[in-house]
Design a protein around this motif. Sequence first.
Motif, short mmCIF file in Angstrom:
data_model
loop_
_atom_site.label_atom_id
_atom_site.label_comp_id
_atom_site.label_asym_id
_atom_site.label_seq_id
_atom_site.Cartn_x
_atom_site.Cartn_y
_atom_site.Cartn_z
N PHE A 179 -34.95 -13.20 -33.66
CA PHE A 179 -34.89 -14.61 -34.03
C PHE A 179 -35.62 -14.83 -35.34
N ASP A 180 -35.10 -15.77 -36.10
CA ASP A 180 -35.75 -16.16 -37.35
C ASP A 180 -36.83 -17.18 -37.04
N VAL A 181 -38.05 -16.71 -36.86
CA VAL A 181 -39.18 -17.55 -36.46
C VAL A 181 -39.97 -17.95 -37.70
N PRO A 182 -40.48 -19.20 -37.77
CA PRO A 182 -40.40 -20.25 -36.74
C PRO A 182 -39.08 -21.00 -36.79
N ILE A 183 -38.67 -21.49 -35.60
CA ILE A 183 -37.46 -22.31 -35.47
C ILE A 183 -37.86 -23.79 -35.54
N GLY A 184 -37.15 -24.55 -36.34
CA GLY A 184 -37.44 -25.98 -36.46
C GLY A 184 -36.80 -26.75 -35.32
N PHE A 185 -37.44 -26.70 -34.14
CA PHE A 185 -36.86 -27.35 -32.97
C PHE A 185 -36.72 -28.87 -33.16
N LEU A 186 -37.58 -29.47 -33.95
CA LEU A 186 -37.56 -30.92 -34.11
C LEU A 186 -36.96 -31.36 -35.45
N SER A 187 -36.69 -30.41 -36.33
CA SER A 187 -36.17 -30.76 -37.65
C SER A 187 -34.70 -30.38 -37.84
N GLY A 188 -34.14 -29.60 -36.92
CA GLY A 188 -32.73 -29.25 -36.98
C GLY A 188 -31.95 -30.05 -35.95
N ARG A 189 -30.70 -30.39 -36.29
CA ARG A 189 -29.96 -31.26 -35.38
C ARG A 189 -29.73 -30.63 -34.02
N TRP A 190 -29.14 -29.45 -33.98
CA TRP A 190 -28.80 -28.85 -32.70
C TRP A 190 -30.01 -28.25 -32.02
N GLU A 191 -31.00 -27.84 -32.80
CA GLU A 191 -32.24 -27.39 -32.19
C GLU A 191 -32.93 -28.54 -31.46
N ALA A 192 -32.93 -29.73 -32.10
CA ALA A 192 -33.53 -30.91 -31.45
C ALA A 192 -32.70 -31.31 -30.23
N PHE A 193 -31.40 -31.23 -30.35
CA PHE A 193 -30.54 -31.55 -29.21
C PHE A 193 -30.84 -30.63 -28.04
N PHE A 194 -31.03 -29.35 -28.30
CA PHE A 194 -31.40 -28.40 -27.25
C PHE A 194 -32.74 -28.79 -26.62
N ALA A 195 -33.68 -29.23 -27.44
CA ALA A 195 -34.98 -29.67 -26.92
C ALA A 195 -34.82 -30.90 -26.04
N TYR A 196 -33.96 -31.84 -26.46
CA TYR A 196 -33.70 -33.03 -25.63
C TYR A 196 -33.19 -32.63 -24.25
N VAL A 197 -32.17 -31.76 -24.24
CA VAL A 197 -31.53 -31.38 -22.98
C VAL A 197 -32.52 -30.67 -22.07
N THR A 198 -33.30 -29.76 -22.62
CA THR A 198 -34.27 -29.02 -21.82
C THR A 198 -35.26 -29.96 -21.16
N THR A 199 -35.78 -30.91 -21.90
CA THR A 199 -36.74 -31.85 -21.36
C THR A 199 -36.10 -32.76 -20.32
N GLU A 200 -34.89 -33.22 -20.58
CA GLU A 200 -34.18 -34.08 -19.64
C GLU A 200 -33.92 -33.36 -18.32
N VAL A 201 -33.54 -32.09 -18.40
CA VAL A 201 -33.30 -31.31 -17.19
C VAL A 201 -34.58 -31.17 -16.38
#
Length: 331
Positions: A179-201
């Motif tokens: 993986f290309d670390v660090p990943i911008g979980f909150l600054s990328g569109r689909w990375e943030a979307f993945f974070a939303y879904v994980t938290t919602e689940v």
Amino acid sequence: MASSQPGTGVSGLARLRSALPFSSRDWGLLLVAPGMILFSSFMLYPIFYLFYISLTDATFAGSVIGGGAELIGLANYAQLISDPQFRTSMGVTWLFVAVSLVVKVFLAVGIALLLNHVRVAGKRYMRAAVIVPLGFPGIFTITVWRGMFSDARYGVFNTILGRYNEFMSSLSAPQALLFDVPIGFLSGRWEAFFAYVTTEVWLAYPFMVIIIVSALQDVPKSLHEAAMVDGAGALQRFRTVTLPAIKGPVLFASILTAATSFQQFLIPWVFNQGGPSRQNELIIVYGYREAITFNQFGLSAAILIVGIGFVGLFMYAAVRYGGLAEGVGDE
């Protein structure tokens, strides 16, 4: 006995009720009237008032409260149809609902089957551990997850991925597995979307697990035993015995959690306010921003009325197909 004498007891009460100008149905309506009045005051009136605001050109709080707004009909709704941000918001909202629902259903069914299996020891304690997320305030849990998805190199998930890269490198793994670390979980569109879904689940799966476990406990053991005698394997027993028995509760829980996902506000707002560049702006966040940031109260009210309409469809589906009102009105 006194109850058998004319004009007294049950027969006397029946004659008294028949003499009054109210039927049994009228008495029932009178009994529920106070509750309906309170419900209307706290639920229906705000919705009707919100609809009224959506028909005005209200642009600041004073125009709403002081009556300075003018009626403009359905102009706000027409503006929504032509607004590309509205289409983006509706699209990402429905995608969020669909993806999170699929993950929640598969995860909850899997956990429920595990917690109900005869060979699993300590099921009582495991069930208690599963509902732990329900014991924390939502804003607290969401804030913790936001910290875990931090864009920083030493955020929790970026640290885990960094350790994974080190381990795979020690095994001389191909570069494609790193993986290309660090990943911008909150600054990328689909990375943030993945974070939303994980938290919602994480927030919603305990509710579904509780319902499915309860449904599994109602499945007669004799059905499984009969299927085993007929030579059915575990997968076949799940498909022919377990799945039909839990289909109704799973559908009911799915509709309710989908409605909750559609109304999600805290996760996108706390994480990155629906960013980046409003690309993950769920419908409720969109309506809130139009009112608070851009002072478009009339437009915001129209957005929220559309949201309420879709939530109403979820509730209708819960009543019509999820058995929410099962038994109501039966004689």
